[in-house]
Design an enzyme around this catalytic site. Sequence first.
Site, PDB file in Angstrom:
ATOM      1  N   HIS A  39      15.464 -25.012 -61.240  1.00 33.06           N
ATOM      2  CA  HIS A  39      14.112 -24.350 -61.485  1.00 33.06           C
ATOM      3  C   HIS A  39      14.668 -22.935 -61.808  1.00 33.06           C
ATOM      4  O   HIS A  39      15.633 -22.263 -61.557  1.00 33.06           O
ATOM      5  CB  HIS A  39      13.318 -23.950 -60.039  1.00 33.06           C
ATOM      6  CG  HIS A  39      12.781 -25.367 -59.632  1.00 33.06           C
ATOM      7  ND1 HIS A  39      11.875 -26.023 -60.077  1.00 33.06           N
ATOM      8  CD2 HIS A  39      13.066 -26.123 -58.658  1.00 33.06           C
ATOM      9  CE1 HIS A  39      11.515 -27.203 -59.389  1.00 33.06           C
ATOM     10  NE2 HIS A  39      12.321 -27.158 -58.401  1.00 33.06           N
ATOM     11  N   ARG A  68       7.794 -17.795 -53.724  1.00 35.10           N
ATOM     12  CA  ARG A  68       6.720 -17.904 -54.439  1.00 35.10           C
ATOM     13  C   ARG A  68       5.563 -18.506 -53.438  1.00 35.10           C
ATOM     14  O   ARG A  68       5.691 -18.475 -52.489  1.00 35.10           O
ATOM     15  CB  ARG A  68       6.711 -18.612 -55.786  1.00 35.10           C
ATOM     16  CG  ARG A  68       7.823 -17.984 -56.785  1.00 35.10           C
ATOM     17  CD  ARG A  68       7.699 -18.619 -57.991  1.00 35.10           C
ATOM     18  NE  ARG A  68       6.692 -18.344 -58.727  1.00 35.10           N
ATOM     19  CZ  ARG A  68       6.146 -19.201 -59.810  1.00 35.10           C
ATOM     20  NH1 ARG A  68       7.140 -20.030 -60.242  1.00 35.10           N
ATOM     21  NH2 ARG A  68       4.968 -18.926 -60.492  1.00 35.10           N
ATOM     22  N   ASN A 120       4.475 -27.547 -69.294  1.00 35.93           N
ATOM     23  CA  ASN A 120       4.345 -26.227 -69.697  1.00 35.93           C
ATOM     24  C   ASN A 120       5.645 -25.391 -69.934  1.00 35.93           C
ATOM     25  O   ASN A 120       5.641 -24.330 -70.672  1.00 35.93           O
ATOM     26  CB  ASN A 120       3.688 -25.483 -68.845  1.00 35.93           C
ATOM     27  CG  ASN A 120       2.121 -26.173 -68.584  1.00 35.93           C
ATOM     28  OD1 ASN A 120       1.438 -26.116 -69.480  1.00 35.93           O
ATOM     29  ND2 ASN A 120       1.820 -26.361 -67.161  1.00 35.93           N
ATOM     30  N   TYR A 127       8.389 -15.863 -66.068  1.00 33.14           N
ATOM     31  CA  TYR A 127       9.610 -16.635 -66.443  1.00 33.14           C
ATOM     32  C   TYR A 127      10.561 -16.387 -67.530  1.00 33.14           C
ATOM     33  O   TYR A 127      11.083 -16.976 -68.068  1.00 33.14           O
ATOM     34  CB  TYR A 127       8.836 -18.035 -67.239  1.00 33.14           C
ATOM     35  CG  TYR A 127       8.052 -18.914 -66.153  1.00 33.14           C
ATOM     36  CD1 TYR A 127       8.734 -19.509 -64.948  1.00 33.14           C
ATOM     37  CD2 TYR A 127       6.675 -19.054 -65.974  1.00 33.14           C
ATOM     38  CE1 TYR A 127       8.196 -20.062 -64.076  1.00 33.14           C
ATOM     39  CE2 TYR A 127       5.964 -19.484 -65.129  1.00 33.14           C
ATOM     40  CZ  TYR A 127       6.543 -20.078 -64.033  1.00 33.14           C
ATOM     41  OH  TYR A 127       6.178 -20.893 -63.096  1.00 33.14           O
ATOM     42  N   ASP A 143      10.215 -41.806 -56.972  1.00 31.27           N
ATOM     43  CA  ASP A 143      10.601 -42.879 -56.715  1.00 31.27           C
ATOM     44  C   ASP A 143      11.350 -43.548 -57.769  1.00 31.27           C
ATOM     45  O   ASP A 143      12.328 -44.183 -57.879  1.00 31.27           O
ATOM     46  CB  ASP A 143       9.106 -43.969 -56.818  1.00 31.27           C
ATOM     47  CG  ASP A 143       8.455 -43.803 -55.550  1.00 31.27           C
ATOM     48  OD1 ASP A 143       9.166 -43.293 -54.629  1.00 31.27           O
ATOM     49  OD2 ASP A 143       7.299 -44.312 -55.508  1.00 31.27           O
ATOM     50  N   ARG A 199       4.463 -17.262 -73.269  1.00 34.17           N
ATOM     51  CA  ARG A 199       3.449 -16.748 -72.269  1.00 34.17           C
ATOM     52  C   ARG A 199       4.071 -16.420 -70.877  1.00 34.17           C
ATOM     53  O   ARG A 199       5.368 -16.847 -70.626  1.00 34.17           O
ATOM     54  CB  ARG A 199       2.503 -18.064 -72.038  1.00 34.17           C
ATOM     55  CG  ARG A 199       1.895 -18.724 -73.237  1.00 34.17           C
ATOM     56  CD  ARG A 199       0.581 -18.171 -73.430  1.00 34.17           C
ATOM     57  NE  ARG A 199      -0.282 -18.974 -74.312  1.00 34.17           N
ATOM     58  CZ  ARG A 199      -0.032 -19.285 -75.537  1.00 34.17           C
ATOM     59  NH1 ARG A 199       0.947 -18.517 -76.039  1.00 34.17           N
ATOM     60  NH2 ARG A 199      -0.710 -20.017 -76.369  1.00 34.17           N
ATOM     61  N   SER A 203      12.639 -19.962 -61.598  1.00 34.83           N
ATOM     62  CA  SER A 203      12.031 -19.168 -60.490  1.00 34.83           C
ATOM     63  C   SER A 203      12.553 -19.485 -59.304  1.00 34.83           C
ATOM     64  O   SER A 203      13.128 -20.695 -58.960  1.00 34.83           O
ATOM     65  CB  SER A 203      10.684 -19.072 -60.502  1.00 34.83           C
ATOM     66  OG  SER A 203      10.150 -20.111 -60.127  1.00 34.83           O
ATOM     67  N   ARG A 212       4.829 -24.022 -53.859  1.00 40.21           N
ATOM     68  CA  ARG A 212       5.900 -24.429 -54.370  1.00 40.21           C
ATOM     69  C   ARG A 212       7.029 -24.724 -53.668  1.00 40.21           C
ATOM     70  O   ARG A 212       8.135 -24.778 -54.034  1.00 40.21           O
ATOM     71  CB  ARG A 212       6.127 -23.459 -55.430  1.00 40.21           C
ATOM     72  CG  ARG A 212       5.227 -22.935 -56.364  1.00 40.21           C
ATOM     73  CD  ARG A 212       5.490 -21.914 -57.622  1.00 40.21           C
ATOM     74  NE  ARG A 212       4.376 -21.384 -57.840  1.00 40.21           N
ATOM     75  CZ  ARG A 212       3.630 -22.014 -59.323  1.00 40.21           C
ATOM     76  NH1 ARG A 212       4.369 -23.042 -59.635  1.00 40.21           N
ATOM     77  NH2 ARG A 212       2.630 -21.445 -59.896  1.00 40.21           N
ATOM     78  N   HIS A 216       6.234 -30.461 -57.279  1.00 40.39           N
ATOM     79  CA  HIS A 216       5.289 -30.294 -56.055  1.00 40.39           C
ATOM     80  C   HIS A 216       4.402 -31.531 -55.882  1.00 40.39           C
ATOM     81  O   HIS A 216       3.819 -31.602 -55.101  1.00 40.39           O
ATOM     82  CB  HIS A 216       4.629 -29.086 -55.936  1.00 40.39           C
ATOM     83  CG  HIS A 216       5.540 -28.107 -56.595  1.00 40.39           C
ATOM     84  ND1 HIS A 216       6.732 -27.490 -55.888  1.00 40.39           N
ATOM     85  CD2 HIS A 216       5.722 -27.196 -57.651  1.00 40.39           C
ATOM     86  CE1 HIS A 216       7.260 -26.661 -56.541  1.00 40.39           C
ATOM     87  NE2 HIS A 216       6.728 -26.472 -57.652  1.00 40.39           N
ATOM     88  N   GLU A 257      18.346 -30.885 -59.310  1.00 36.39           N
ATOM     89  CA  GLU A 257      17.022 -30.274 -59.332  1.00 36.39           C
ATOM     90  C   GLU A 257      17.133 -28.917 -59.575  1.00 36.39           C
ATOM     91  O   GLU A 257      18.029 -28.229 -58.884  1.00 36.39           O
ATOM     92  CB  GLU A 257      16.340 -30.214 -57.985  1.00 36.39           C
ATOM     93  CG  GLU A 257      14.853 -29.682 -58.069  1.00 36.39           C
ATOM     94  CD  GLU A 257      13.943 -29.746 -56.697  1.00 36.39           C
ATOM     95  OE1 GLU A 257      14.423 -30.541 -55.797  1.00 36.39           O
ATOM     96  OE2 GLU A 257      12.980 -28.990 -56.641  1.00 36.39           O
TER      97      GLU A 257
END
Length: 145
Positions: free
Chosen positions: A99, A106, A10, A22, A86, A17, A101, A110, A79, A97
């Site tokens: 993100h 949240r 997404n 976002y 793996d 959207r 947000s 999450r 999540h 990692e």
Amino acid sequence: MNILFLNGPNLNLLGQRQPEIYGRTTLAEIEATVRLRAAKLGAEIDFRQSNLEGEMVEWVQQAQGKFDALVLNAAAYTHTSIALRDAIAAVGIPTIEIHLSNVHSREEFRHRSLIAAVCRGQICGFGPFSYILGLEAAVNTNGKL
Ligand code: CA2
């Protein structure tokens, strides 16, 4: 350094959207900003997005021997995906990692990341700037786990 940016499900909808969550910046615009910064740092980047878990697993596996670091916004797979976790653990490439947000402010579901334990660290909550921070962190690893 060669750095692979992977974006999960997404994130192709960014800027089109739910701008209240976002923002209005598209993934293509984020990529362009990352490319500019990477050029200044002398890093080569590849930037991909997939809505398919299996494709992301394949990309992580294929990164071995080609990329020195991964910057991963696994989106919802963060999540849920033991398969992605793996794969990251198997390839032994330092993975950051990221993100957009702040996932910790949240919904409860999450707060848990299945990939965090096999990543070098987690960056979240800075919007598109999380990608620049991820790039800086990836370069800083110098390819070391
Ligand atoms: O904050 C992030 O970067 C997330 O990885 C985004 C994921 C979410 O599942 C994670 O918990 C946190 C969702 C990406 C969906 O992106 C959209 C963009 C525009 C419209 C709808 C979804």
